[in-house]
Design a protein around this motif. Structure first.
Motif, mmCIF file in Angstrom:
data_model
loop_
_atom_site.group_PDB
_atom_site.id
_atom_site.type_symbol
_atom_site.label_atom_id
_atom_site.label_comp_id
_atom_site.label_asym_id
_atom_site.label_seq_id
_atom_site.Cartn_x
_atom_site.Cartn_y
_atom_site.Cartn_z
ATOM 1 N N UNK A 100 0.925 -1.132 0.088
ATOM 2 C CA UNK A 100 -0.016 -0.019 -0.164
ATOM 3 C C UNK A 100 0.909 1.190 0.033
ATOM 4 N N UNK A 101 1.767 1.427 0.675
ATOM 5 C CA UNK A 101 2.806 2.399 0.966
ATOM 6 C C UNK A 101 3.473 2.736 -0.510
ATOM 7 N N UNK A 102 4.099 1.434 -1.264
ATOM 8 C CA UNK A 102 4.623 1.749 -2.473
ATOM 9 C C UNK A 102 3.748 2.112 -3.438
ATOM 10 N N UNK A 103 2.398 1.645 -3.462
ATOM 11 C CA UNK A 103 1.352 2.208 -4.276
ATOM 12 C C UNK A 103 1.259 3.546 -4.233
ATOM 13 N N UNK A 115 4.975 -7.201 -9.963
ATOM 14 C CA UNK A 115 3.923 -8.302 -9.334
ATOM 15 C C UNK A 115 4.010 -8.126 -7.790
ATOM 16 N N UNK A 116 5.083 -8.116 -7.163
ATOM 17 C CA UNK A 116 4.996 -8.174 -5.751
ATOM 18 C C UNK A 116 4.273 -6.807 -5.238
ATOM 19 N N UNK A 117 4.554 -5.613 -5.844
ATOM 20 C CA UNK A 117 3.881 -4.482 -5.286
ATOM 21 C C UNK A 117 2.412 -4.496 -5.586
ATOM 22 N N UNK A 118 1.925 -5.141 -6.521
ATOM 23 C CA UNK A 118 0.634 -5.280 -6.815
ATOM 24 C C UNK A 118 -0.051 -6.568 -6.220
#
Length: 307
Positions: free
Chosen positions: A155-158, A188-191
């Motif tokens: 969530x933070x990265x998004x 893929x990891x961020x999503x």
């Protein structure tokens, strides 16, 4: 600038190892080099003097890469993570070495939990605009590792705009396979659609039937001969500076596994509007499973993003 050199004391309670015995060290002094390095980084860190800090950063990197017992916990206790964030932002001579260290630390769950509070998330994202491919490789790898199993980090990265930066790297370096693969893993990891690094995902560039679209597919080896993950990533250019990223995850099963478990999967469509739409993005992240249609084909997330 004056400093009071206060040594950081950590106790090593592990049994005496063969390495300790062969070197003549006492059991409690096995990690003395690491302790001293961490203490020196904390004392000297704000000045970021390369010739003084470099050997200490290398000592910490070596201990983490070798999997020294208790090394990750000592890094947390030492409080050096904000200094590593400062080094990344400085874009100085120590930035590449720091990125390597952060990428290794991101493997350790006890350490990566503190990345957000230490400022390492935003520091890593700031590095993604660099033209240094080796620096990008380590920074992106760190992002992939820290977000793989953490919804909080995702969530933070998004929110901080990780997706458009990662897409930009794919577009800037289309012929650099290693960087491309790590970047796809990070997307893929961020999503929240990532596969464990240990799965050995193999990525290939696929053919596209649409203009200005890049297609990638990754396959992990079969697990115990039953099933493997297949990930399809599409990055499309809609307009100058505007792109859509679609990520789909399939399970490819053997015939025996298929007959036992059938073909039941979920589908998701997850829009990512502009970087400024934080309020709308927040509501979608908090309730990702609400009103999600059930299908029999795949699991999907789509990001509409502006670079």
């Amino acid at each position: 600038m004056g400093h009071t050199n206060m040594p950081l004391n950590y106790s090593c309670t592990r049994p005496q190892t063969d390495k300790c015995r062969s070197s003549g060290l006492q059991p409690y002094s096995c990690n003395d080099n690491l302790n001293n390095a961490l203490g020196s980084i904390r004392v000297l860190g704000l000045e970021l003097i390369e010739h003084e800090l470099k050997p200490h950063l290398n000592t910490v990197l070596t201990n983490i890469k070798e999997g020294q017992k208790g090394a990750a916990e000592q890094v947390v206790v030492s409080g050096i993570l904000p200094i590593l964030a400062l080094s990344l932002r400085s874009r100085g001579p120590l930035t590449l070495l720091t990125a390597k260290l952060v990428a290794e630390l991101a493997k350790e769950s006890v350490v990566r939990k503190g990345f957000g509070d230490a400022g390492l998330v935003t520091a890593l994202l700031s590095v993604l605009t660099s033209s240094d491919q080796e620096l990008l490789l380590h920074a992106v790898r760190a992002i992939a590792r820290m977000s793989y199993d953490s919804s909080k980090q995702q969530e933070l990265l998004l929110r901080r705009g990780a997706v458009p930066r990662l897409v930009a790297i794919l577009l800037r370096f289309p012929e650099k396979e290693t960087l491309e693969e790590v970047c796809l893993q990070a997307l893929c990891s961020v999503s929240g659609m990532g596969v464990a690094e240990e799965a050995g995902m193999v990525w290939e560039r696929g053919a596209s039937v649409r203009p200005e679209e890049s297609v990638f597919h990754g396959v992990s080896p079969h697990t115990c001969g039953f099933a493997s993950s297949v990930i399809l990533v599409r990055a499309s250019r809609w307009a100058p500076g505007q792109y859509a990223v679609n990520i789909e995850v399939f399970q490819r099963c053997s015939s025996s596994f298929w007959s036992l478990h059938g073909n039941k999967r979920t589908a998701r469509w997850f829009p990512f509007s502009s970087l400024g739409s934080c309020s709308n993005l927040s509501s979608m992240i908090k309730f990702p499973g609400r009103n999600v249609p059930q299908t029999k084909s795949l699991k999907t997330r789509m990001f509409h993003t502006f670079l």
